[in-house]
Enzyme design. Sequence first.
Site, PDB file in Angstrom:
ATOM      1  N   LYS A 187      32.202  38.846  36.093  1.00 21.41           N
ATOM      2  CA  LYS A 187      31.934  40.770  36.141  1.00 21.41           C
ATOM      3  C   LYS A 187      33.440  41.264  35.831  1.00 21.41           C
ATOM      4  O   LYS A 187      34.223  41.191  36.373  1.00 21.41           O
ATOM      5  CB  LYS A 187      31.555  40.743  37.600  1.00 21.41           C
ATOM      6  CG  LYS A 187      31.196  42.359  37.734  1.00 21.41           C
ATOM      7  CD  LYS A 187      31.447  42.856  39.144  1.00 21.41           C
ATOM      8  CE  LYS A 187      32.872  43.495  39.266  1.00 21.41           C
ATOM      9  NZ  LYS A 187      33.101  44.604  38.370  1.00 21.41           N
ATOM     10  N   GLU A 262      44.445  36.757  43.092  1.00 17.98           N
ATOM     11  CA  GLU A 262      45.861  37.440  42.506  1.00 17.98           C
ATOM     12  C   GLU A 262      45.837  38.838  42.750  1.00 17.98           C
ATOM     13  O   GLU A 262      45.015  39.507  41.977  1.00 17.98           O
ATOM     14  CB  GLU A 262      45.832  37.209  40.874  1.00 17.98           C
ATOM     15  CG  GLU A 262      47.223  37.383  40.309  1.00 17.98           C
ATOM     16  CD  GLU A 262      47.358  38.968  40.041  1.00 17.98           C
ATOM     17  OE1 GLU A 262      48.129  39.459  40.662  1.00 17.98           O
ATOM     18  OE2 GLU A 262      47.090  39.329  38.742  1.00 17.98           O
ATOM     19  N   CYS A 296      50.433  44.265  37.789  1.00 20.34           N
ATOM     20  CA  CYS A 296      50.675  43.608  39.123  1.00 20.34           C
ATOM     21  C   CYS A 296      52.056  43.094  39.370  1.00 20.34           C
ATOM     22  O   CYS A 296      52.664  43.307  40.480  1.00 20.34           O
ATOM     23  CB  CYS A 296      49.846  42.743  39.656  1.00 20.34           C
ATOM     24  SG  CYS A 296      49.588  41.443  38.534  1.00 20.34           S
ATOM     25  N   GLU A 382      52.047  50.073  45.999  1.00 24.24           N
ATOM     26  CA  GLU A 382      52.057  49.792  44.460  1.00 24.24           C
ATOM     27  C   GLU A 382      51.819  50.899  43.548  1.00 24.24           C
ATOM     28  O   GLU A 382      50.803  51.488  43.969  1.00 24.24           O
ATOM     29  CB  GLU A 382      51.081  48.754  44.022  1.00 24.24           C
ATOM     30  CG  GLU A 382      51.042  48.161  42.747  1.00 24.24           C
ATOM     31  CD  GLU A 382      50.041  46.980  42.802  1.00 24.24           C
ATOM     32  OE1 GLU A 382      50.276  46.090  41.921  1.00 24.24           O
ATOM     33  OE2 GLU A 382      49.127  46.782  43.538  1.00 24.24           O
TER      34      GLU A 382
END
Length: 480
Positions: A187, A262, A296, A382
């Site tokens: 997906k 992850e 990331c 983040e």
Amino acid sequence: MDPQSAIAQVKRAGLFRTQGLIGGKWMDAYDGKTFEVYNPATGEVLANVACMGKKEANDAIASAHAAFTSWSKLTTAERSKLMRKWYDLLIAHQTELGQLITLEQGKPVAEGYNEVLIGASCLEFFLEEVKHCYGDIIPQTQADRRMFVLKQPVGVVGAITPWNLPLAMALRKVSPAMACGCTVVIKPSELTPLSALAVAELALQAGIPPGVFNMVMGFAPEIGDAFLASPKVRAITFTGSTAVGKMLLAGAAQTVKKTSMELGGNAPSMIFDDADLEVTVKGLMIVKFFNCGQTCISPNRILVQEGIHDKFAAALTKAVQTLRVGHGFDEGVTQGPLINQAALHKGAKVLVGGKRHSLGLTFYEPTVLVDVTSDMLISSTEIFGPVLALQRFKTEEEAIHLANDSNAGLAGYIYTENLRRCWRVAEAIEFGIVGVNDGLIPAASAPFGGFKQSGLGREGSKYGLDDFLEIKYLCLGNMV
């Protein structure tokens, strides 16, 4: 090249797909619904894509389950041969694929071309590495006994991929799984499904059998729930936010699936007084402004020792001012638009940038902040944008404490000319990936993954096969 010319070129290559792929067939959503995919640089609609849900996901899972027996029984050489054809097609269509990435994700087209190579390198690595995935012979405990360890594919894998590297992440997920003998249902993000759909088209052209590689997109919660509820799905691999990862982990417990996660990062970059200023600025610019800071492993917290702080801030600001913001197809552009708004930085001093770009929409100026403190939102969140937040430190011990003061533990960076410090700090910081005097550290042959709440398992390298394999102990008695 303008966006319309790029779309025309992708369509001529037969790579502009808007339907899902189930059992080797392109299919609309069963209820006919679609969702719009936008060009983030212009706000224009690129395509209307099939908006699928639970029913389509379950059919894709059934298709993958049916194909698993025959795919898993092929030899590694046979699977590798088909996957090599897939790799060759990716390289042959690098131009069209790179342009498609830029159209739906916004990054400069040079980065789009590079992303194709990144994804293809994952495919190439695993189609070879799986040939060296050996079992074991255990010394027998009785004279007439023989003891072995076999490695076998886990089964159907549900893969969920993010929008920031839509092609590369799709290939990084499915390459080890398929090389091991697993079948997959993937997906992609609803923000950037077109690149992944083009990868699916090339899989068909390469002769990957029907049902081995399936793709559905649309109602993300319904598709995710179908992955979690089905006992036929034996592993989940996900890249995305820590919050969503936690929900998937909780759901996977219902049927005790293997999981590879992850998740988010909040990477520190630790710059000591003895760092080479030129090497440091160059390394930081590469890793921070790749994909406009939307990765990331992008360094968010720039920890700078007091003795070099001002000189470093000046050199960094000068380098940042050379970046050019614009549409990904424009010549010389190094920074495209954001998909999300930049993080807040209230209370810090802005050296350069700090506001929306004059191009409007989600374009944001590359930014350098100083006087950042640990209690500011930008230190604990983040960023996922082109913002560098500088924070001073005095001692090595303080730098290590600041670096580790986070629930995330994906990547960390160290800049120093002191070899002993290099080892001390690298071993002391709680991160799964550490770059020393280097920012460009990912590679298909290297393990990628984090500590703490940055995830489970590893992608890339020989360790990237582990999440898609079961270990079977075989004991044969009465052999003498």
